[in-house]
Write an enzyme that holds these catalytic residues in place. Structure first.
Site, PDB file in Angstrom:
ATOM      1  N   GLY A  47      37.202  38.614  42.462  1.00 44.72           N
ATOM      2  CA  GLY A  47      36.995  37.646  43.535  1.00 44.72           C
ATOM      3  C   GLY A  47      37.276  36.299  42.917  1.00 44.72           C
ATOM      4  CB  CYS A  79      39.393  40.360  38.079  1.00 49.91           C
ATOM      5  SG  CYS A  79      40.506  38.962  38.289  1.00 49.91           S
ATOM      6  CG  HIS A 170      41.724  43.442  40.707  1.00 55.00           C
ATOM      7  ND1 HIS A 170      40.591  43.105  41.404  1.00 55.00           N
ATOM      8  CD2 HIS A 170      42.287  42.277  40.311  1.00 55.00           C
ATOM      9  CE1 HIS A 170      40.479  41.784  41.441  1.00 55.00           C
ATOM     10  NE2 HIS A 170      41.489  41.258  40.777  1.00 55.00           N
ATOM     11  CD  GLU A 172      39.066  46.409  42.134  1.00 54.88           C
ATOM     12  OE1 GLU A 172      39.301  45.256  42.536  1.00 54.88           O
ATOM     13  OE2 GLU A 172      39.029  46.698  40.915  1.00 54.88           O
TER      14      GLU A 172
END
EC number: 4.3.3.6
Length: 192
Positions: A47, A79, A170, A172
């Site tokens: 984020g 991140c 990332h 995910e």
């Protein structure tokens, strides 16, 4: 069944939920401090780290997260989450949670390379993991107890220190759940 929390204040929350569930654990989106008591491990998602910090301050999460760590529960920062875990951030006087003995630099791959994918060899995880980097930080230095798990072009992009796991990319955002599974194995060991 193991319960894995994803700090749900901002960022890539649903994607982490999907990968946790794909690995056969229960995912909990953590929006209230008391939810920390019901989970076995916590993911700090990507984020925007300064926005996440503001929200963590607003909802009083900093101390409870430090207590969660002090209780020996594993945490995985991806991140921006990696920046939250770090003890030192280049260009900043103060860390956020300051739990992991690493120095990180924000947005360190430069604006030209705002986002890219790269094949990584991650120790204990995979030799052929596709890392998705988006305005990614990298780890500049690690303390002596920190194990470097992966590098990209000479820069450290994944590391582990005991119960703490962090990566610049990332995991995910792909259908490759091996990095999430590695974290779940850490949680399982911590519970044992």
């Amino acid at each position: 069944m193991m319960k894995i929390g994803v700090l749900g204040l901002q960022g890539a929350v649903q994607e982490h939920v999907r990968s946790i569930e794909a690995c056969g654990a229960e995912a909990v989106v953590v929006k209230k401090i008391e939810q920390l008591e019901e989970i076995d491990g916590l993911i700090l998602p990507g984020g925007e780290s300064t926005t996440m910090r503001r929200l963590m301050d607003k909802y009083g999460f900093i101390e409870p997260l430090k207590q969660f760590a002090a209780a020996g529960k594993p945490m995985f920062g991806t991140c921006a989450g990696l920046i939250l875990l770090a003890k030192r951030i280049v260009g900043y006087d103060e860390p956020h949670l300051g739990l992991m003995d690493i120095t990180v630099e924000r947005n360190s791959f430069g604006r030209q390379r705002e986002s890219f994918e790269a094949e990584l060899s991650i120790a204990g995880v995979a030799d052929d993991f596709i890392g998705v980097f988006i305005r990614a930080p990298h780890i500049v230095e690690v303390g002596e107890d920190v194990e470097v798990l992966a590098k990209y072009e000479g820069r450290i992009v994944a590391a582990r220190q005991g119960q703490f796991l962090g990566c610049s990319f990332h995991p995910e955002l792909t259908d490759d759940y091996r990095m999430t599974q590695y974290f779940l194995n850490m949680v399982k060991e911590a519970k044992a």
